[in-house]
Design an enzyme around this catalytic site. Structure first.
Site, mmCIF file in Angstrom:
data_model
loop_
_atom_site.group_PDB
_atom_site.id
_atom_site.type_symbol
_atom_site.label_atom_id
_atom_site.label_comp_id
_atom_site.label_asym_id
_atom_site.label_seq_id
_atom_site.Cartn_x
_atom_site.Cartn_y
_atom_site.Cartn_z
ATOM 1 N N THR A 1 0.869 -1.189 0.000
ATOM 2 C CA THR A 1 0.000 0.000 0.000
ATOM 3 C C THR A 1 0.902 1.235 0.000
ATOM 4 O O THR A 1 2.065 1.152 0.401
ATOM 5 C CB THR A 1 -0.884 0.048 1.253
ATOM 6 O OG1 THR A 1 -0.025 0.152 2.380
ATOM 7 C CG2 THR A 1 -1.739 -1.186 1.398
ATOM 8 N N LYS B 1 -15.078 16.830 11.927
ATOM 9 C CA LYS B 1 -16.020 16.736 13.050
ATOM 10 C C LYS B 1 -16.338 18.144 13.532
ATOM 11 O O LYS B 1 -15.541 18.785 14.183
ATOM 12 C CB LYS B 1 -15.425 15.882 14.169
ATOM 13 C CG LYS B 1 -15.229 14.446 13.704
ATOM 14 C CD LYS B 1 -14.581 13.571 14.748
ATOM 15 C CE LYS B 1 -14.288 12.221 14.125
ATOM 16 N NZ LYS B 1 -12.897 11.821 14.203
ATOM 17 N N GLU C 1 -5.897 -4.325 0.216
ATOM 18 C CA GLU C 1 -6.084 -5.419 1.184
ATOM 19 C C GLU C 1 -7.165 -6.402 0.757
ATOM 20 O O GLU C 1 -7.425 -7.393 1.410
ATOM 21 C CB GLU C 1 -6.436 -4.828 2.555
ATOM 22 C CG GLU C 1 -5.267 -4.146 3.277
ATOM 23 C CD GLU C 1 -5.029 -2.705 2.868
ATOM 24 O OE1 GLU C 1 -5.530 -2.285 1.800
ATOM 25 O OE2 GLU C 1 -4.332 -1.988 3.603
ATOM 26 N N TRP D 1 -20.702 15.074 11.776
ATOM 27 C CA TRP D 1 -19.626 14.686 10.864
ATOM 28 C C TRP D 1 -19.933 15.241 9.480
ATOM 29 O O TRP D 1 -21.042 15.071 8.965
ATOM 30 C CB TRP D 1 -19.503 13.157 10.774
ATOM 31 C CG TRP D 1 -18.884 12.537 11.979
ATOM 32 C CD1 TRP D 1 -18.902 13.052 13.245
ATOM 33 C CD2 TRP D 1 -18.165 11.310 12.038
ATOM 34 N NE1 TRP D 1 -18.236 12.208 14.090
ATOM 35 C CE2 TRP D 1 -17.778 11.126 13.391
ATOM 36 C CE3 TRP D 1 -17.810 10.345 11.105
ATOM 37 C CZ2 TRP D 1 -17.053 10.021 13.812
ATOM 38 C CZ3 TRP D 1 -17.096 9.239 11.537
ATOM 39 C CH2 TRP D 1 -16.706 9.085 12.875
HETATM 40 P P1 ADP Z 1 -3.527 3.300 -1.529
HETATM 41 O O1 ADP Z 1 -3.618 3.742 -0.098
HETATM 42 O O2 ADP Z 1 -2.313 2.572 -1.912
HETATM 43 O O3 ADP Z 1 -4.022 4.301 -2.521
HETATM 44 P P2 ADP Z 1 -5.718 1.586 -2.132
HETATM 45 O O4 ADP Z 1 -5.761 1.734 -3.578
HETATM 46 O O5 ADP Z 1 -5.762 0.259 -1.537
HETATM 47 O O6 ADP Z 1 -4.468 2.122 -1.555
HETATM 48 O O7 ADP Z 1 -6.799 2.549 -1.529
HETATM 49 C C1 ADP Z 1 -7.978 2.063 -1.007
HETATM 50 C C2 ADP Z 1 -8.810 3.202 -0.550
HETATM 51 O O8 ADP Z 1 -9.179 4.031 -1.651
HETATM 52 C C3 ADP Z 1 -10.137 2.766 0.021
HETATM 53 O O9 ADP Z 1 -10.013 2.342 1.351
HETATM 54 C C4 ADP Z 1 -10.959 4.033 -0.128
HETATM 55 O O10 ADP Z 1 -10.693 4.957 0.891
HETATM 56 C C5 ADP Z 1 -10.455 4.605 -1.424
HETATM 57 N N1 ADP Z 1 -11.357 4.253 -2.523
HETATM 58 C C6 ADP Z 1 -11.239 3.272 -3.417
HETATM 59 N N2 ADP Z 1 -12.254 3.287 -4.297
HETATM 60 C C7 ADP Z 1 -13.070 4.308 -3.928
HETATM 61 C C8 ADP Z 1 -14.300 4.848 -4.428
HETATM 62 N N3 ADP Z 1 -14.908 4.360 -5.489
HETATM 63 N N4 ADP Z 1 -14.826 5.894 -3.755
HETATM 64 C C9 ADP Z 1 -14.231 6.414 -2.675
HETATM 65 N N5 ADP Z 1 -13.072 5.970 -2.175
HETATM 66 C C10 ADP Z 1 -12.490 4.932 -2.792
#
Ligand code: ADP
Length: 544
Positions: free
Chosen positions: A184, A441, A329, A446
């Site tokens: 990540t 917040k 994940e 929120w």
């Molecule tokens: P990195 O932190 O490496 O960018 P990821 O690609 O695994 O990692 O990111 C996952 C996160 O991206 C999710 O937990 C979420 O917060 C955000 N995310 C992914 N797809 C969407 C979406 N369609 N809308 C909003 N947030 C998203």
């Protein structure tokens, strides 16, 4: 009593064997680093992947060894995916947009034995290689032999595989064996590795190809824009191979013009990427008054897809948008927004508004929202809470991490906390309101930064917007809107605040607006809120 069916493990190599035998003539087209277009068939890809696998075996690569790739989406990266996993080794895809120190950290943490790199990344690896003691050889993904580089232990990919036999029987092993590793981005602390297995990858492949997800058939032409160096390009190389769909890899050229040109030339029907990439495509289509008549559907995820983008593709360009959510994940897809019969009956405007939700889960992922004590919250589409998931394609722990990751207490036991805050409606459609670290917040309420950002970018003169919380003496936190406006647009703070009236609840309207030339992004193209919070720490909001 055991069933009496054949005990055959779910292995990634079976995808390419299947493609070769039943859809062997389907093409894989790649735009390479030098701009040239390469094309061949699944059958040829399989033969070269076997040659590549033999080369790895001759180098002494063993099951479980990690081999790193720093590469764009091309046919050679595709061969690396299948060849490495096929012999039981682990393809460790590295995001080249990470900071050099992070790349050094993850190559060392993974103990990569070989690195496969595109020419683009030679200068980077020349700099880092003295600090990468586990790397025995660097394979440059090219056919050139006369590259000028200070690297001493390199070989070209074509040299590596030439003369190797294409005779190979893919080995059979436990389907729980690791197949690929992706870190990540690590916006906080060091990047963390997620180690996928053949089984998790195969289960994700079956479910993500279904009609209510990617919906890929052998008749499709699929362009994975989402990089293969980030969560296996949302699984697309595997999904396409299973279905036999033609693949079009865009290589490094991911600007709107290059993507549109290749999509048109190759008759792409389906593509997938993050909102920033689609913003580039959208503006190119608009500026040049272009049409992509074959493009039927695009999948947008990775960050929230703004309503304005959904409407522009659906109405102006006649392309269906599917909004999806996932994370490293999770293998990585968790939800897809496709309609139930009742949504098909809605009017067009209501349908388009509904597409802003991130959607319902793919089979195999379970999802719930909980409060701080772990109590499950209602699926009413309004109550929001921490989003938890579990399933056979969800990780149990990060690579080499020993402390238990999954929630130990009774209510949340065995679930993975996504770090997202979401609502779920009575039909099971999830909508992300925020990352838990990004919510604002304000006086006990929120405020969703995603809702404010999406509203802001629906303004015709706003290119990009980010919202962060700043300290406020009365309300604890209030939203500050940071905006990149269109070049030459005349736009004031007051114009923007006025634009929000009637679009979001009054108390959610930002207190202040600042204009910047550029908003910082993470290595995966998301807004880097930690940097913005640093930049605007102590900002004196006008209402304070
Ligand atoms: P990195 O932190 O490496 O960018 P990821 O690609 O695994 O990692 O990111 C996952 C996160 O991206 C999710 O937990 C979420 O917060 C955000 N995310 C992914 N797809 C969407 C979406 N369609 N809308 C909003 N947030 C998203």
């Amino acid at each position: 009593m055991h069933g009496q069916m054949m005990d055959m493990p779910l292995l990634i190599s079976s995808l390419l064997q299947h493609a070769d035998r039943y859809n062997g003539e389907s093409e894989i087209v790649s735009r390479l680093v030098d701009g040239k277009v390469h094309r061949y068939t699944y059958r040829e890809a399989h033969a070269r992947t076997r040659q590549f696998a033999n080369a790895l075996l001759n180098l002494g690569i063993m099951p479980g060894d990690r081999l790193g790739t720093l590469a764009w989406n091309t046919h050679r990266h595709y061969e690396a995916y299948f060849g490495i996993a096929g012999i039981g080794a682990i393809s460790h895809t590295i995001n080249p947009r990470l900071f050099p120190e992070q790349i050094t950290y993850i190559v060392n943490h993974a103990e990569d034995k070989l690195l496969f790199i595109d020419e683009t990344f030679i200068p980077l690896i020349e700099k880092l290689s003295p600090q990468l003691p586990t790397v025995e050889k660097i394979v440059i993904l090219t056919d050139k032999t006369d590259i000028k580089t200070s690297l001493t232990n390199w070989i070209s990919y074509e040299e590596l595989i030439s003369g190797q036999s294409d005779e190979l029987k893919w080995p059979t092993f436990d389907e729980q064996s690791a197949s690929s590793l992706c870190y990540t981005s690590g916006t906080t602390g060091n990047p963390k590795g997620v180690l996928y297995s053949h089984r998790s990858t195969m289960i994700h492949t079956y479910t993500a190809a279904m009609p209510d997800a990617f919906n890929i058939s052998v008749q499709d032409v699929v362009m994975p824009i989402v990089p293969m160096f980030h969560v296996n390009a949302w699984g697309l190389p595997y999904l396409c191979t299973m279905t036999g769909a033609k693949i079009v890899f865009p290589g490094p050229a991911m600007d709107g013009e290059s993507l549109c040109q290749l999509m048109k030339a190759e008759n792409v029907t389906l593509s997938a990427g993050v909102p920033t990439v689609w913003a580039g495509v959208e503006s190119h289509l608009k500026d040049k008054k272009l049409k992509l008549p074959n493009l039927k559907r695009i999948v947008i995820g990775g960050s929230a897809c703004p309503d304005s983008m959904i409407r522009s593709f659906e109405i102006d360009h006649d392309v269906e948008v599917a909004h999806a959510w996932g994370m490293t994940e999770l293998s990585p897809l968790g939800t897809f927004n496709t309609f139930k019969p009742k949504h098909v009956a809605l009017d067009r405007d209501a349908q388009l508004a509904f597409k802003g939700k991130q959607g319902k889960v793919l089979f195999g992922v379970e999802m719930k929202i909980v409060d701080d004590e772990g109590n499950e919250l209602p699926w009413d589409g309004k109550t929001f809470g921490d989003l938890l998931v579990r399933g056979p394609n969800v990780l149990t722990n990060y690579f080499k991490q020993t402390e238990p990751l999954l929630i130990p207490d009774t209510e949340k036991k065995g679930w993975f906390d996504t770090g997202d805050v979401a609502t779920i409606d009575p039909d099971g459609y999830m909508q992300i309101t925020d990352r838990s670290k990004d919510v604002i917040k304000s006086g006990g309420e929120w405020i969703s930064s995603i809702e404010i950002e999406n509203t802001a970018v629906s303004h015709k003169d706003i290119v990009e917007a980010a919202v962060i919380a700043v300290a406020h003496p009365k309300w604890d936190e209030r939203p500050l809107l940071i905006v990149v406006k269109k070049q030459d647009a005349i736009l004031s703070r007051e114009d923007i605040l006025e634009f929000f009236v009637g679009k979001v609840a009054k108390w959610c309207i930002p207190d202040d607006v600042v204009f910047v030339d550029e908003i910082p992004h993470t290595a995966t193209g998301k807004i880097l809120k930690t940097k913005l919070r640093e930049d605007f720490a102590g900002y004196n909001i006008s209402s304070a």
